[in-house]
Design a protein around this motif. Structure first.
Motif, short mmCIF file in Angstrom:
data_model
loop_
_atom_site.label_atom_id
_atom_site.label_comp_id
_atom_site.label_asym_id
_atom_site.label_seq_id
_atom_site.Cartn_x
_atom_site.Cartn_y
_atom_site.Cartn_z
N ALA A 78 5.55 7.22 4.89
CA ALA A 78 6.69 6.30 5.00
C ALA A 78 6.88 5.53 3.71
N GLY A 79 8.11 5.16 3.43
CA GLY A 79 8.43 4.34 2.27
C GLY A 79 9.58 3.42 2.61
N TYR A 80 10.08 2.76 1.58
CA TYR A 80 11.20 1.84 1.79
C TYR A 80 12.52 2.61 1.67
N HIS A 81 12.53 3.57 0.76
CA HIS A 81 13.73 4.39 0.56
C HIS A 81 13.27 5.84 0.32
N TYR A 82 14.14 6.78 0.67
CA TYR A 82 13.81 8.21 0.56
C TYR A 82 14.88 8.90 -0.27
N ILE A 83 14.45 9.89 -1.05
CA ILE A 83 15.41 10.68 -1.83
C ILE A 83 15.14 12.15 -1.53
N LEU B 190 13.17 6.04 -12.03
CA LEU B 190 12.91 4.91 -11.13
C LEU B 190 11.63 4.19 -11.52
N LYS B 191 10.63 4.96 -11.90
CA LYS B 191 9.35 4.35 -12.30
C LYS B 191 9.54 3.48 -13.54
N MET B 192 10.36 3.98 -14.48
CA MET B 192 10.59 3.20 -15.70
C MET B 192 11.34 1.90 -15.40
N ARG B 193 12.07 1.89 -14.28
CA ARG B 193 12.78 0.65 -13.91
C ARG B 193 11.89 -0.29 -13.10
N GLY B 194 10.71 0.18 -12.69
CA GLY B 194 9.77 -0.72 -12.02
C GLY B 194 9.47 -0.39 -10.58
N ALA B 195 10.01 0.70 -10.05
CA ALA B 195 9.73 1.05 -8.66
C ALA B 195 8.38 1.76 -8.57
N SER B 196 7.76 1.72 -7.40
CA SER B 196 6.61 2.60 -7.18
C SER B 196 7.14 3.83 -6.45
N VAL B 197 6.69 4.99 -6.91
CA VAL B 197 7.34 6.24 -6.48
C VAL B 197 6.29 7.29 -6.11
N THR B 198 6.51 7.95 -4.99
CA THR B 198 5.70 9.11 -4.61
C THR B 198 6.62 10.34 -4.58
N VAL B 199 6.15 11.43 -5.18
CA VAL B 199 6.89 12.70 -5.13
C VAL B 199 6.09 13.66 -4.27
N LEU B 200 6.75 14.25 -3.28
CA LEU B 200 6.09 15.25 -2.43
C LEU B 200 6.62 16.63 -2.82
N ALA C 290 18.30 5.21 10.78
CA ALA C 290 17.63 5.17 9.46
C ALA C 290 16.44 6.11 9.49
N VAL C 291 16.00 6.47 8.29
CA VAL C 291 14.81 7.32 8.20
C VAL C 291 13.58 6.44 8.47
N GLN C 292 12.69 6.95 9.34
CA GLN C 292 11.45 6.23 9.66
C GLN C 292 10.29 6.70 8.78
N ASN C 293 10.24 8.01 8.57
CA ASN C 293 9.18 8.58 7.73
C ASN C 293 9.52 10.04 7.48
N VAL C 294 8.70 10.69 6.66
CA VAL C 294 8.82 12.15 6.56
C VAL C 294 7.54 12.75 7.14
N GLY D 187 0.78 -1.24 0.00
CA GLY D 187 0.00 0.00 0.00
C GLY D 187 0.81 1.27 0.00
N ARG D 188 2.09 1.23 0.14
CA ARG D 188 2.83 2.47 0.12
C ARG D 188 3.92 2.40 -0.94
N SER D 189 4.40 3.59 -1.35
CA SER D 189 5.40 3.59 -2.41
C SER D 189 6.72 3.05 -1.89
N ASP D 190 7.45 2.40 -2.79
CA ASP D 190 8.81 1.98 -2.46
C ASP D 190 9.66 3.20 -2.09
N ILE D 191 9.48 4.22 -2.91
CA ILE D 191 10.41 5.35 -2.82
C ILE D 191 9.64 6.65 -2.65
N ILE D 192 10.04 7.42 -1.65
CA ILE D 192 9.45 8.74 -1.41
C ILE D 192 10.49 9.77 -1.82
N ILE D 193 10.12 10.62 -2.76
CA ILE D 193 11.04 11.68 -3.19
C ILE D 193 10.55 13.01 -2.63
N VAL D 194 11.42 13.68 -1.89
CA VAL D 194 11.06 14.98 -1.34
C VAL D 194 11.55 16.04 -2.33
#
Ligand code: GLY
Length: 369
Positions: free
Chosen positions: A199-204, A28-38, A187-191, A8-15
């Motif tokens: 929250a996501g799996y990885h943050y940028i 990242l999306k073209m490589r197959g990740a699910s991505v949220t941009v804030l 580690a990052v827990q959330n933004v 239910g949540r994106s792999d990657i959260i981009i701030v």
């Protein structure tokens, strides 16, 4: 590293929803990740502000890892914008028009670093007049960089990136302000956002000039004021045939007759204003270089903030936290560096592959040891 979809949540959260955040998201999306941009307020991002010059040679970036990155990114631009056009069906604004860099004092040597892929040609006298009529009689000569180019970032590229990202399924959330990057020290827990924790799996972190407000990295704003003119109907279209990169001024003609003038370089924090001195400098330098502009109608004024580090190089890749990657500090070259940054960061986040250049742009190069 490999990515696992978290229920239910994106792999990657981009701030950050500016040019870097969106470019990395798309890659990242073209490589197959699910991505949220804030994105707090995308129109303030430097990608919406700059003139869109793709100018590693005109900017005289000396031989260095930054020049390698810049030349690589310039060479990616045509294919990258074609890919955006294929996804969106609309013009991404790329124009390989070349850049002419006139000077008022003839240098002792007119030889510049060049390769077959990046020629630098000195022009003067009748040859220069024929290449670009209408330059000031004060101009002693000019370098012609035919491989430098431009992209209409304000009216095309940013819109194209945003719609390509959405078209492919990136969750771009506009109007969401990230207040804090919450960690447990390891580690990052959330933004924390104004709408709650995400929250996501990885943050940028790609929040441009505002990154220093979210993490202890030395990124600060360098303000640029800009304006645009329009070629009057009475003048044959495109009297300025390519970008003119002068001293303290650049004149960027768009194909439809808009002309962008930029930019001041001011270390004044987030000062939200246009100033008479800033605009006066731009207009005076532009009229000095190309006197015919003096009667062209003014269209718009604006300003923005370059994200700048102490050595004016970007920060790319690892951070103090294993699940946080950095992509910021592009200073004068964010629009140029977007495609190469997207590839390098996606390689790092998605595949754990460290590009040979990434080590030159480490976040901790500023720490005293
Ligand atoms: N890229 C030119 C500038 O930052 O003014």
């Amino acid at each position: 590293m490999g990515i696992t979809v978290m229920g239910g949540r994106s792999d990657i959260i981009i701030v950050g929803g500016g040019i870097i955040g969106l470019s990395v998201a798309l890659e990242l999306k073209m490589r197959g990740a699910s991505v949220t941009v804030l994105s707090r307020h995308s129109q303030q991002a430097a990608g919406y502000v700059g003139a869109g010059m793709l100018a590693p040679q005109a900017e005289r970036i000396p031989p260095s890892p930054l020049r390698d990155l810049a030349l690589r990114s310039r060479s990616l631009y045509e294919g990258w914008t074609q890919k955006l056009e294929a996804i969106t069906g609309s013009d991404a604004g790329y124009w390989p028009c070349g850049i002419l860099a006139p000077v008022y004092d003839r240098p002792e040597s007119v030889e510049l670093p060049q390769t077959p892929d990046s020629p630098a040609i000195w022009l003067e006298g009748a040859e220069l007049d024929e290449h670009q009529p209408g330059l000031s009689s004060e101009v002693a000569g000019a370098w012609w960089f035919p491989k430098d180019a431009q992209v209409d970032n304000r009216r095309h590229l940013m819109r194209s990136l945003l719609s390509a990202a959405r078209e492919l399924g990136v969750d771009v959330q506009e109007g969401v302000a990230v207040k804090d990057i919450v960690t447990d020290g390891k580690a990052v827990q959330n933004v924390a956002t104004d709408g709650g924790a995400i929250a996501g799996y990885h943050y940028i972190l790609a929040a441009g000039a505002w990154c220093g407000q979210l993490l202890s990295i030395p990124v600060r704003p360098i303000k640029g004021q800009m304006l645009s003119l329009r070629v009057p109907d009475s003048v044959p279209k495109l009297p300025v045939r390519q970008v003119l990169f002068g001293s303290g001024i650049y004149i960027v003609p768009r194909r439809d007759g808009l002309i962008v003038l930029g930019a001041t370089v001011e270390d004044v924090g987030f000062d939200n204003s246009l100033t008479p001195a800033g605009i006066d400098t731009l207009l005076s330098e532009a009229m000095r270089l190309y006197p015919g502009l003096r009667d062209f109608p003014i269209q718009e004024f604006w300003w923005g903030f370059r994200p700048t580090t102490p050595d004016e190089l970007p920060i790319l890749g690892p951070s103090p936290f294993p699940n946080l990657t950095l992509a910021t500090g592009h200073h004068r070259n964010g629009i140029l560096l977007a495609p190469a940054t997207a590839e390098i960061v996606a390689d790092w986040v998605y595949s754990g592959r460290a590009d040979p250049l990434i080590g030159h742009f480490r976040w901790n190069r500023f720490s005293k040891s």
